[in-house]
Design a protein around this motif. Structure first.
Motif, PDB file in Angstrom:
ATOM      1  N   ALA A  39     -10.287   2.927  -4.142  1.00 25.85           N
ATOM      2  CA  ALA A  39     -11.692   3.327  -4.106  1.00 25.85           C
ATOM      3  C   ALA A  39     -12.405   3.073  -5.425  1.00 25.85           C
ATOM      4  N   THR A  70     -10.210  -1.807   4.551  1.00 28.33           N
ATOM      5  CA  THR A  70      -9.614  -0.755   3.731  1.00 28.33           C
ATOM      6  C   THR A  70      -8.432  -0.114   4.446  1.00 28.33           C
ATOM      7  N   CYS A 113       0.815  -1.224   0.000  1.00 33.38           N
ATOM      8  CA  CYS A 113       0.000   0.000   0.000  1.00 33.38           C
ATOM      9  C   CYS A 113       0.849   1.275   0.000  1.00 33.38           C
ATOM     10  N   GLN A 165     -11.319  -4.721   9.513  1.00 37.22           N
ATOM     11  CA  GLN A 165     -10.989  -3.543   8.709  1.00 37.22           C
ATOM     12  C   GLN A 165     -10.571  -4.014   7.330  1.00 37.22           C
ATOM     13  N   ASN A 210      -7.912   4.968   9.822  1.00 35.05           N
ATOM     14  CA  ASN A 210      -8.173   3.794   8.988  1.00 35.05           C
ATOM     15  C   ASN A 210      -6.886   3.354   8.286  1.00 35.05           C
ATOM     16  N   ASP A 267      -6.678   3.728   4.330  1.00 33.88           N
ATOM     17  CA  ASP A 267      -6.436   5.108   3.903  1.00 33.88           C
ATOM     18  C   ASP A 267      -7.108   5.467   2.578  1.00 33.88           C
ATOM     19  N   GLY A 268      -8.279   4.894   2.318  1.00 34.30           N
ATOM     20  CA  GLY A 268      -9.022   5.243   1.118  1.00 34.30           C
ATOM     21  C   GLY A 268      -8.457   4.719  -0.187  1.00 34.30           C
ATOM     22  N   LEU A 269      -7.502   3.809  -0.126  1.00 28.45           N
ATOM     23  CA  LEU A 269      -6.910   3.253  -1.344  1.00 28.45           C
ATOM     24  C   LEU A 269      -7.900   2.368  -2.091  1.00 28.45           C
ATOM     25  N   PRO A 288     -14.813  -1.594  -3.931  1.00 29.18           N
ATOM     26  CA  PRO A 288     -14.122  -0.359  -3.532  1.00 29.18           C
ATOM     27  C   PRO A 288     -13.414  -0.461  -2.186  1.00 29.18           C
ATOM     28  N   GLY A 289     -12.141  -0.120  -2.200  1.00 30.23           N
ATOM     29  CA  GLY A 289     -11.367  -0.012  -0.979  1.00 30.23           C
ATOM     30  C   GLY A 289     -10.800  -1.305  -0.430  1.00 30.23           C
TER      31      GLY A 289
END
Length: 206
Positions: free
Chosen positions: A93, A87, A50, A85, A69, A89-91, A98-99
């Motif tokens: 999307a 996701t 990531c 969890q 997050n 950091d919004g990666l 999504p995520g």
């Protein structure tokens, strides 16, 4: 034989208990099989892959490590095999899911539950030839057909139960292959027929 074949073939799970004949040793073997690779996958995704994706996108910074997050939460919250969890950091999307970071990790919880069911079946003396195993396999296959042809589950609890039923079908198929290993033979014409039927089913479903 089916019980001693290579690859990730589910008869090996029943064969693993048959070799040890001890529930404790069986669970140690299963934990050693699943947890080290799972933890490495969490670490590599959060601490290596990531950050590299963010770096390639020009968005990498110190905030990556402190966001609520973020990667540390991804590791800690998921360490016990239950994915809390999905996701970081919004990666990702814009992905189809999504995520999701390594989205297949959620299946491992059900795989471990099925390991436990095979172990307890062994303790109860049920890993032997019995008409109940093929009957159970047919019931699970029928349930899966109904599940995948119906509407989406109304609650997360029901969705989790249906997912377990889905994976149990594969493990029970493995148990059937294990307990009937000495009488199962692979014939070319039956293999071809099965592939034709499977291809037809997948075509209809798609």
């Amino acid at each position: 034989t089916a019980a001693g074949g290579s690859g990730n073939f589910y008869p090996r799970i029943a064969a693993s208990y048959a070799r040890t004949r001890a529930l404790g040793r069986f669970f140690v073997n299963r934990c050693l099989r699943i947890f080290p690779g799972y933890w490495v996958a969490l670490l590599v995704a959060a601490l290596v892959l990531c950050p590299l994706v963010l770096l390639a996108q020009g968005g990498y910074g110190a905030a990556y490590w402190t966001t609520a997050n973020g990667p540390l939460g991804f590791i800690v919250r998921n360490v016990a095999l239950v994915v809390n969890q999905t996701t970081i950091d919004g990666l990702f999307a814009d992905n189809p899911y999504p995520g999701a970071v390594n989205g297949v990790l959620w299946t491992l919880k059900y795989e471990f539950i099925c390991y436990a069911l095979v172990g307890f079946a062994g303790v109860a003396g049920l890993l032997r030839r019995h008409w109940g195993w093929p009957l159970l396999l047919l019931a699970l296959m029928g349930s899966n057909t109904a599940i995948h042809s119906g509407a989406a589950p109304a609650s997360p609890a029901l969705a989790s139960l249906l997912a377990l039923v889905h994976f149990m079908a594969y493990f029970v198929a493995g148990v059937v292959a294990f307990v009937y290993a000495d009488s199962l033979t692979v014939r070319a014409r039956f293999t071809v027929a099965a592939l034709v039927v499977l291809t037809g089913m997948l075509t209809i479903r798609s």
